[in-house]
Design an enzyme around this catalytic site. Structure first.
Site, PDB file in Angstrom:
ATOM      1  CG  ASP A 176      -1.639   1.193   0.777  1.00 42.87           C
ATOM      2  OD1 ASP A 176      -1.934   2.121   1.327  1.00 42.87           O
ATOM      3  OD2 ASP A 176      -2.983   0.414   0.562  1.00 42.87           O
ATOM      4  CG  LEU A 189       0.236   3.585   3.714  1.00 45.99           C
ATOM      5  CD1 LEU A 189       1.300   3.764   5.007  1.00 45.99           C
ATOM      6  CD2 LEU A 189      -0.837   2.982   4.246  1.00 45.99           C
ATOM      7  CB  ALA A 242      -3.861  -0.443  -5.305  1.00 46.21           C
ATOM      8  CB  THR A 278     -16.397   0.095  -9.058  1.00 49.76           C
ATOM      9  OG1 THR A 278     -17.917   0.834  -9.506  1.00 49.76           O
ATOM     10  CG2 THR A 278     -15.403   0.687 -10.872  1.00 49.76           C
ATOM     11  CG  ASP A 279     -21.589  -0.246  -9.024  1.00 49.88           C
ATOM     12  OD1 ASP A 279     -20.969   0.036  -9.269  1.00 49.88           O
ATOM     13  OD2 ASP A 279     -22.979  -0.839  -8.639  1.00 49.88           O
ATOM     14  CD  GLU A 280     -18.807   4.719  -9.184  1.00 50.03           C
ATOM     15  OE1 GLU A 280     -18.650   6.003 -10.314  1.00 50.03           O
ATOM     16  OE2 GLU A 280     -18.361   4.731  -8.176  1.00 50.03           O
ATOM     17  CE1 TYR A 336     -12.731   4.355  -9.472  1.00 49.46           C
ATOM     18  CE2 TYR A 336     -15.441   4.816  -8.963  1.00 49.46           C
ATOM     19  CZ  TYR A 336     -13.798   3.707  -9.190  1.00 49.46           C
ATOM     20  OH  TYR A 336     -14.040   2.269  -8.318  1.00 49.46           O
ATOM     21  CB  SER A 337     -16.958   5.112 -14.278  1.00 44.46           C
ATOM     22  OG  SER A 337     -16.367   6.526 -14.760  1.00 44.46           O
ATOM     23  CE  LYS A 393     -11.771   0.039 -10.206  1.00 42.72           C
ATOM     24  NZ  LYS A 393     -10.819  -0.618  -9.815  1.00 42.72           N
ATOM     25  CE1 TYR A 412     -21.515  17.122  -3.996  1.00 43.87           C
ATOM     26  CE2 TYR A 412     -21.247  14.313  -4.386  1.00 43.87           C
ATOM     27  CZ  TYR A 412     -21.351  15.450  -4.333  1.00 43.87           C
ATOM     28  OH  TYR A 412     -19.982  15.506  -3.977  1.00 43.87           O
ATOM     29  NE  ARG A 426     -19.904  12.643  -7.253  1.00 45.93           N
ATOM     30  CZ  ARG A 426     -19.546  11.643  -6.539  1.00 45.93           C
ATOM     31  NH1 ARG A 426     -20.449  10.646  -7.284  1.00 45.93           N
ATOM     32  NH2 ARG A 426     -19.304  11.679  -5.106  1.00 45.93           N
TER      33      ARG A 426
END
Length: 339
Positions: free
Chosen positions: A33, A35, A82, A125-127, A153-154, A157, A210, A276
């Protein structure tokens, strides 16, 4: 078996380490990690004296460091938790997400190719599927749903998932991918919805929601997620994607109101803020495939899981107040600075 767990000082990764140590005490666990802000070494304090556990501070995007770890530790299995994961942060600074989530995954895959592993598991992720309309409750994400990302982000991924698929097909690397719905439970970083609302409510601070709070998420208790990954490692088919969902769809506003009620706090603390950018409306996973192939189903009903989670944050206020105050980031130096 020796498992390299990347991102193991974060929320889901640390819960996975605790789960595996309890379920498979004969396994060796190596945690890598960096950190960053979301990694808290204090979370892993109960593991530090275990003979079957080792912590290494490092960056999955650092090829030399990662290859050295593979050379020294010789893991049988890699589980990659990670990731930079907060959507708002990805909107502000996309480059960091590409570096960790895409380049970091590529470095790990190359190390797995070079040193040989029984399984590389990518926690996704499901995103990556985008979102679903609120007026179609009959629609769910399946493993065949096309990728349709909404945020940096999505997108990062999804890119990592595609890399994994490419390495499996091109090099025959034994990879599996799991795409989960929103996790909740102990040790979640306090900027996420549920712990943020708990912390703010206890301090009688505004509860920022939001838009109108109508966004729907499928909530999965983190221990159920860990059990699913363990099952995939044991019995999952290489090259396969598995969707892991909680069958617990809730509107954000309803969760916030539930937390207010549980903590005996007034709903007037709820403050509606500007929505957002590109905010997905609904996520909902169909976990039929993993149930039919591996026999997994979520065991924790949301009503029980949320009460358990709230109680954990009440019982462990030192853990999250140190994060809110920023003191947790000095834990590593306090523990290891003079070693």
């Amino acid at each position: 078996m020796k498992i390299l767990v990347t991102g193991g000082a974060g929320f889901i990764g640390s819960n996975f380490i605790f789960y595996i140590e309890k379920k498979h005490p004969e396994y060796e666990l190596v945690c890598l990690d960096k950190l960053t802000y979301a990694g808290n070494l204090a979370t892993l304090a109960p593991m530090m004296d275990r003979l079957n556990f080792k912590f290494i501070r490092g960056d999955i995007a650092d090829q030399e460091a990662v290859f050295d770890i593979f050379e020294t530790e010789k893991p049988d299995v890699v589980v990659n938790f990670a990731a930079e994961s907060h959507v708002d942060r990805s909107i502000e600074a996309p480059g960091i997400f590409l570096q960790t989530n895409v380049i970091g995954t590529q470095v790990l895959l190359d190390a797995c190719r070079s040193y040989g592993i029984q399984r590389y598991h990518q926690v996704s992720t499901d995103e990556v599927y985008g979102d679903l309309p609120l007026d179609r409750p009959d629609l769910f994400f399946t493993e065949q749903t096309p990728l349709h990302t909404s945020s940096p982000y999505s997108a990062s991924k999804a890119s990592a998932d595609l890399l994994c698929n490419a390495y499996q097909r091109t090099y025959g690397l034994p990879i599996t991918i799991s795409r989960c719905s929103n996790n909740y439970g102990p040790y979640q970083f306090p900027e996420k919805l549920i712990p943020l609302m708990i912390a703010n409510a206890l301090a009688d601070k505004p509860l920022p929601v939001y838009g109108e709070g109508l966004n729907v998420r499928d909530w999965l208790y983190v221990e159920d997620h860990c059990a699913a990954i363990d099952l995939i490692l044991e019995s999952g088919q290489a090259g396969q994607v598995y969707n892991i969902g909680g069958h617990n769809e809730m509107k954000n506003i309803d969760i916030v109101k539930l937390i207010c009620k549980a903590l005996d706090k007034p709903e007037r603390l709820i403050t509606y803020v500007t929505d957002r950018k590109g905010h997905d409306m609904r996520y909902a996973i169909d976990p039929t495939f993993i149930h039919e192939k591996l026999g997994w189903l979520p065991e924790t009903k949301f009503e029980a899981g949320i009460q358990r989670t709230i109680q954990w944050y009440l019982d462990n206020q030192d853990w999250w107040t140190e994060i809110v105050n920023g003191e947790y980031q000095s834990y590593y130096e306090r523990m290891y600075g003079n070693r």
